[in-house]
Design an enzyme around this catalytic site. Sequence first.
Site, mmCIF file in Angstrom:
data_model
loop_
_atom_site.group_PDB
_atom_site.id
_atom_site.type_symbol
_atom_site.label_atom_id
_atom_site.label_comp_id
_atom_site.label_asym_id
_atom_site.label_seq_id
_atom_site.Cartn_x
_atom_site.Cartn_y
_atom_site.Cartn_z
ATOM 1 N N HIS A 30 12.220 -3.685 3.510
ATOM 2 C CA HIS A 30 10.132 -4.187 3.379
ATOM 3 C C HIS A 30 10.663 -5.184 2.038
ATOM 4 O O HIS A 30 9.149 -5.384 2.092
ATOM 5 C CB HIS A 30 9.554 -3.318 3.817
ATOM 6 C CG HIS A 30 7.919 -3.234 3.661
ATOM 7 N ND1 HIS A 30 7.802 -4.312 4.262
ATOM 8 C CD2 HIS A 30 6.806 -2.609 2.853
ATOM 9 C CE1 HIS A 30 6.217 -4.294 4.652
ATOM 10 N NE2 HIS A 30 6.072 -3.595 3.564
ATOM 11 N N ASP A 76 13.508 -4.773 8.480
ATOM 12 C CA ASP A 76 11.802 -4.420 7.434
ATOM 13 C C ASP A 76 11.451 -3.189 8.991
ATOM 14 O O ASP A 76 11.363 -3.441 9.807
ATOM 15 C CB ASP A 76 10.214 -5.374 7.604
ATOM 16 C CG ASP A 76 10.065 -5.253 7.158
ATOM 17 O OD1 ASP A 76 9.592 -3.889 7.178
ATOM 18 O OD2 ASP A 76 8.874 -5.406 6.837
ATOM 19 N N SER A 133 0.652 -1.609 0.211
ATOM 20 C CA SER A 133 0.455 0.142 0.098
ATOM 21 C C SER A 133 0.529 0.915 -0.538
ATOM 22 O O SER A 133 -0.062 2.351 0.384
ATOM 23 C CB SER A 133 -1.204 -0.135 1.208
ATOM 24 O OG SER A 133 0.475 -0.328 2.662
ATOM 25 N N SER A 179 2.902 -7.295 2.617
ATOM 26 C CA SER A 179 2.400 -6.024 3.631
ATOM 27 C C SER A 179 1.122 -6.371 3.414
ATOM 28 O O SER A 179 -0.083 -6.991 4.246
ATOM 29 C CB SER A 179 2.858 -5.025 2.734
ATOM 30 O OG SER A 179 3.450 -3.913 4.264
ATOM 31 N N PHE A 180 0.467 -4.746 3.304
ATOM 32 C CA PHE A 180 -1.288 -5.009 3.068
ATOM 33 C C PHE A 180 -1.566 -5.682 2.501
ATOM 34 O O PHE A 180 -3.145 -6.166 2.477
ATOM 35 C CB PHE A 180 -1.420 -3.709 1.945
ATOM 36 C CG PHE A 180 -2.790 -3.241 1.366
ATOM 37 C CD1 PHE A 180 -3.847 -3.152 2.028
ATOM 38 C CD2 PHE A 180 -2.747 -3.561 0.068
ATOM 39 C CE1 PHE A 180 -5.179 -3.089 1.344
ATOM 40 C CE2 PHE A 180 -3.554 -3.423 -0.978
ATOM 41 C CZ PHE A 180 -4.788 -3.531 -0.357
#
Length: 280
Positions: free
Chosen positions: A252, A224, A34, A103-104
């Site tokens: 990340h 991260d 995101s 992630s998202f």
Amino acid sequence: MNNSEIGNIIDVKGINTNVHDLGSGFPLLLIHGSGPGVTAWANWRLVMPELANTRRVIALDMLGFGYTERPKDQSYTMDRWVQHTVDLLDTLEIEQADLVGNSFGGALALALTIRHPQRVRRLVLMGSVGVPFTITPGLDAVWGYQPSLETMRRLLDIFAYDRSLVNDELAKMRYEASIRPGFHESFAAMFPAPRQRWVDAMASSEADIRALPHETLIVHGREDEVIPLQTSLTLAQWINKSQLHVFGRCGHWTQIEHSQRFINLVSGFLVEADRLQSTH
């Protein structure tokens, strides 16, 4: 404009959706993160071609991101994102796919697997949201992004362990993407402050996660600064059939910073599923 970022625009139950669809074989659906200016192509460009050598790789710009249509009401919820993804599978007549969520996108992949378990064969979660955690300064900065080239450079420092991989060219590309018409408006509408509530809203319940029967590969970068490593340790404890791989010297973006290792890891995990399926 980088035309590589645009695949095919297809109508997904009334939403014009930008989809990259490469290769053939068992479907692998890639769900991006995101960050500001993100597109499926920006997230997955280094791994899509090689993964597509052995399977059908599908990567879409999620509702409100990239070149996919933005809803008029600028209202974004996990329910809506999950529905859009399932509608895409239906539109492409895909009964079951492997999922990779970044992630998202990991929170989304997790929620989709819980709600539609039969649609998912195997699950890969990378630097994933989806369990409770205290928002990091890194994630707060990402979601609170106000467009400028300098801010984008700072964000890339947060995203990557090795700054040489995220050069000024990438910063410029992501910054320019973030200021395209409509991009920042929808991004700002998704995660307004206070932002802890969006972390909480993306979390699935512990009981639901523990009940998942799917083989799951969990991947995280040790350094991260956006999503804490602890989230993946939690997922690895809660998901019965899971394995956890932690990349050292990695922030990340595992799929960008360690793209070849990421490809090898995911390919091996999915080839095992292909083999098991062919013997049944």
